[in-house]
Design a protein around this motif. Structure first.
Motif, short mmCIF file in Angstrom:
data_model
loop_
_atom_site.label_atom_id
_atom_site.label_comp_id
_atom_site.label_asym_id
_atom_site.label_seq_id
_atom_site.Cartn_x
_atom_site.Cartn_y
_atom_site.Cartn_z
N LEU A 88 1.78 -9.50 2.93
CA LEU A 88 2.65 -8.44 2.40
C LEU A 88 4.11 -8.81 2.63
N GLU A 89 4.39 -9.34 3.82
CA GLU A 89 5.76 -9.76 4.10
C GLU A 89 6.14 -10.95 3.23
N GLU A 90 5.21 -11.91 3.11
CA GLU A 90 5.50 -13.10 2.31
C GLU A 90 5.75 -12.72 0.86
N ALA A 91 4.94 -11.76 0.37
CA ALA A 91 5.14 -11.30 -1.01
C ALA A 91 6.54 -10.74 -1.15
N ALA A 92 6.97 -9.96 -0.15
CA ALA A 92 8.31 -9.38 -0.20
C ALA A 92 9.37 -10.48 -0.20
N TRP A 93 9.13 -11.53 0.58
CA TRP A 93 10.10 -12.63 0.61
C TRP A 93 10.23 -13.28 -0.76
N THR A 94 9.07 -13.52 -1.40
CA THR A 94 9.13 -14.19 -2.70
C THR A 94 9.73 -13.26 -3.76
N LEU A 95 9.69 -11.94 -3.49
CA LEU A 95 10.22 -10.99 -4.47
C LEU A 95 11.67 -10.64 -4.21
N GLY A 96 12.35 -11.44 -3.42
CA GLY A 96 13.78 -11.25 -3.29
C GLY A 96 14.26 -10.64 -1.98
N CYS A 97 13.37 -10.49 -1.00
CA CYS A 97 13.80 -9.92 0.27
C CYS A 97 14.12 -11.03 1.27
N ASN A 98 15.09 -10.78 2.14
CA ASN A 98 15.19 -11.64 3.31
C ASN A 98 14.31 -11.02 4.41
N ARG A 99 14.27 -11.66 5.56
CA ARG A 99 13.34 -11.20 6.61
C ARG A 99 13.57 -9.75 6.98
N PRO A 149 0.79 -1.23 0.00
CA PRO A 149 0.00 0.00 0.00
C PRO A 149 0.83 1.29 0.00
N HIS A 150 2.08 1.19 0.42
CA HIS A 150 2.87 2.43 0.53
C HIS A 150 3.65 2.73 -0.74
N LEU A 151 3.50 1.89 -1.76
CA LEU A 151 4.22 2.11 -3.01
C LEU A 151 3.22 2.33 -4.15
N THR A 152 3.67 3.04 -5.17
CA THR A 152 2.82 3.21 -6.34
C THR A 152 2.78 1.89 -7.11
N VAL A 153 1.85 1.83 -8.05
CA VAL A 153 1.74 0.63 -8.87
C VAL A 153 3.07 0.35 -9.56
N PHE A 154 3.70 1.41 -10.07
CA PHE A 154 4.99 1.25 -10.75
C PHE A 154 6.01 0.61 -9.81
N GLU A 155 6.12 1.17 -8.60
CA GLU A 155 7.11 0.65 -7.66
C GLU A 155 6.77 -0.76 -7.19
N ASN A 156 5.47 -1.06 -7.13
CA ASN A 156 5.05 -2.41 -6.79
C ASN A 156 5.58 -3.42 -7.81
N ILE A 157 5.36 -3.09 -9.08
CA ILE A 157 5.79 -4.01 -10.13
C ILE A 157 7.32 -4.08 -10.17
N ALA A 158 7.96 -2.93 -9.87
CA ALA A 158 9.41 -2.87 -9.94
C ALA A 158 10.08 -3.47 -8.70
N PHE A 159 9.29 -3.72 -7.66
CA PHE A 159 9.87 -4.10 -6.35
C PHE A 159 10.88 -5.25 -6.45
N GLY A 160 10.43 -6.34 -7.05
CA GLY A 160 11.31 -7.51 -7.14
C GLY A 160 12.54 -7.25 -7.99
N LEU A 161 12.34 -6.46 -9.07
CA LEU A 161 13.46 -6.17 -9.96
C LEU A 161 14.49 -5.31 -9.25
N ARG A 162 14.00 -4.34 -8.46
CA ARG A 162 14.92 -3.49 -7.70
C ARG A 162 15.72 -4.32 -6.70
N MET A 163 15.05 -5.32 -6.12
CA MET A 163 15.75 -6.17 -5.14
C MET A 163 16.88 -6.94 -5.81
N SER A 164 16.70 -7.27 -7.08
CA SER A 164 17.76 -8.04 -7.74
C SER A 164 18.76 -7.11 -8.45
#
Lengths: 323, 256
Positions: free
Chosen positions: B154-165, A57-72
């Motif tokens: 929300l936390e689980e989604a973050a974990w699957t998207l490349g985050c650690n705890r 909820p605290h991120l825009t749609v763009f940042e939501n979709i980008a979230f995993g990519l940013r992590m990598s």
């Protein structure tokens, strides 16, 4: 692949074990030839779509979709490009600056799927993604989801309790019951040739009709009596078996027909495209789907003739299908 | 019923404001005027009172330490309570509340002795420790309800998207509970600000405002007592008002 089962049968647990959100009490998890059950979720090459979407909820749609990519730690120009592409795919390119609070359920669902697709994972896991949408939207999203998943060519494991959803989306359906997969096959195969009594009674609504058939006589192998009519069945050495037939594979015939057995009409439900007739056959409920022009009266006696090659037989003791 | 409760709470506050903004003569006069004369002489005199600035300083320092400590200790406890299943969880929650039922006066003497032995007596840090103990139950319970309000998915989604705890916490959970954490911190601040007993017993030189006033106002004229009360109550009231939404959520009352 669709995991289908009633609530509480363990399908979500299985999905969460694959995702690494839950630890199995035994066994191994392999994804693409690599054993992964010792890895945390982020190293398994999966992406998950949750039942309640879990859009941040605290991120825009763009940042939501980008979230995993940013992590990598992908280059931001590539992220930009990939987010735009997946957003277009899910038809949410106009919503990229919004927050999830400003989105409808269907739009959030799209964001969640886009977020998973953008990761370009080996496997996408979906946990009843459509169950929080209203009926009309669910139908629309179902078709769209099918198109998107087919085009993306990504292995998808999809959990649902809705067998229509399972039939429409699946290349293969795995029916789960009490924590076990009892049948894993193409949708039509699961529908036509259920592996067990349970699968037959679970798939499709109204489900298969079942009635006990008795051995005609000791000398005549493979002849079974249902309501006094003789049918060709399996040649096994038990006094009785279950005779099963889909509601749409019964035809109303005249009393003189050889294989038409008597049924007393109890309820008639005109459903538009067809009429659902619930009958009483020797104390067992039989549901019959007939053309909408047919309107039997309650209490009337009909003669039902099963389509011969659609009859299935189940072992009364083991509940397994008899080939 | 609501009316009685409102009068019960608002009348003293009203009288306090009226009297602290009146001249000394008006304070003892009867009947009262509904609107005060907005005479700030009492407040001005009060501000010039010797030692008041130092006491105010102490109060702020002690309250700030309390605030930081109670969040640093309370938030992880709140997180654990909301996310993990462990033995004795319910007992633990009740125990947290029970610490509030333990009378502080009973602790005062042993605490004073212990503080003298360890050299914590008459220090602001020592007092802040006691205040942290008082504020902790609230910060644990408030953060518990905050964390519980954030779906685990929300936390689980973050974990699957490349985050650690830890990353999932800092990138997803923390931004979402930040307002609530702030509220919980302010509440801890107010608890420390309002606390008078431990402050009086455990400090002499480094008195906080409450302890200082308790000692000096006892022998002051009426209008100064009102001015002192006004200075004490107002910050607490304003803070509590600012964070009321989160306090309601702790007590399970919806206010949206």
């Amino acid at each position: 692949m669709v995991l289908l089962g009633a609530s509480g049968c363990g399908k979500t647990t299985l999905l969460r074990i694959i995702a690494g959100l839950e630890s199995p009490s035994g066994g191994e998890v392999w994804i693409g030839g690599k054993r992964v059950d010792h890895l945390p979720p982020r190293e398994r090459g999966i992406a998950m779509v949750f039942q309640n979407y879990a859009v941040f909820p605290h991120l825009t749609v763009f940042e939501n979709i980008a979230f995993g990519l940013r992590m990598s730690k992908i280059d931001s120009a590539i992220i930009d490009e990939r987010v735009k592409r997946t957003a277009e795919l899910m038809h949410i390119e106009s919503l990229l600056d919004r927050y999830s609070g400003q989105l409808s359920g269907g739009q959030r669902q799209r964001v969640a799927v886009a977020r998973a697709l953008a990761m370009e994972p080996d496997v996408i896991l979906m946990d009843e993604p459509l169950s929080n949408l209203d009926a009309l939207l669910r139908l629309e999203m179902r078709a769209e989801l099918k198109g998107v998943l087919e085009n993306s060519n990504t292995t998808t494991i999809y959990v649902t309790h809705d067998q229509v959803e399972a039939m429409s989306l699946a290349d293969r359906i795995s029916v789960m019951h009490k924590g076990e997969i009892i049948q894993s096959a193409e949708p039509v195969e699961v529908y036509r040739n259920p592996a067990t009594h349970f699968v037959g009674s679970f798939i499709d609504n109204p489900p298969m009709n079942f009635i006990t058939a008795h051995r005609k006589s000791d000398s005549e192998e493979g002849k079974w009596l249902v309501m006094g009519k003789t049918f060709d069945g399996p040649t096994i050495n038990t006094p009785e078996v279950k005779f099963a037939i889909r509601p749409e594979d019964l035809a109303i015939v005249s009393a003189s027909d050889e294989t038409g057995f008597a049924a007393t009409v109890r309820v008639v439900e005109p459903l538009g495209a067809h009429t659902l007739v619930t009958c009483n056959v020797d104390g067992t409920l039989f549901r019959v789907i007939v053309d909408s022009s047919v309107r039997p009266e309650s209490g009337e006696v009909l003669y039902l003739k099963p389509v011969a090659d659609r009859i299935r037989w189940f072992d009364s003791a083991t509940q397994l299908a008899i080939a | 019923m609501t009316l009685i409760l409102c009068v019960w709470v608002l009348l003293p506050i009203y009288l306090l404001i009226v009297n602290s903004l009146s001249t000394p003569e008006e304070v003892i006069a009867f009947p009262k005027r509904f609107f005060p004369s907005f005479n700030v002489a009492s407040l001005e005199f009060f501000a010039g009172f010797s030692g008041i600035v130092k006491a105010l300083q102490s109060s702020i320092i002690v309250a700030t330490i309390t605030m930081v400590l109670s969040i640093l200790i309370g938030a992880p406890a709140g997180y654990a309570l909301s996310r993990f299943e462990f033995r004795g969880k319910t007992t633990f929650r009740v125990l947290i509340l029970m610490t509030r039922a333990f009378p502080l006066p009973l602790l005062a003497l042993p605490l004073a002795i212990m503080f003298i032995r360890t050299g914590l007596d008459d220090t602001m840090f020592g007092l802040a420790l006691v205040h942290t103990m008082l504020a902790l139950p609230f910060s644990v319970l408030i953060t518990f309800s905050l964390f519980s309000g954030i779906p685990i998915e929300l936390e689980e989604a973050a974990w699957t998207l490349g985050c650690n705890r830890v990353q999932a916490f800092t990138k997803v959970v923390f931004p979402l509970i930040l307002p609530g954490i702030t509220a919980s911190a302010v509440f801890a601040f107010v608890i420390s600000w309002n606390e008078v007993f431990a402050a009086s017993v455990l400090t002499i030189e480094n008195r906080t405002l409450t302890a200082f006033l308790l000692q000096s106002l006892d022998v002051s004229p009426m209008h100064l007592k009102f001015a002192g009360g006004f200075v004490l109550v107002m910050p607490a009231l304003i803070f509590i008002f600012a964070v009321r939404k989160y306090l309601f959520s702790m007590w399970g009352i919806a206010n949206r």
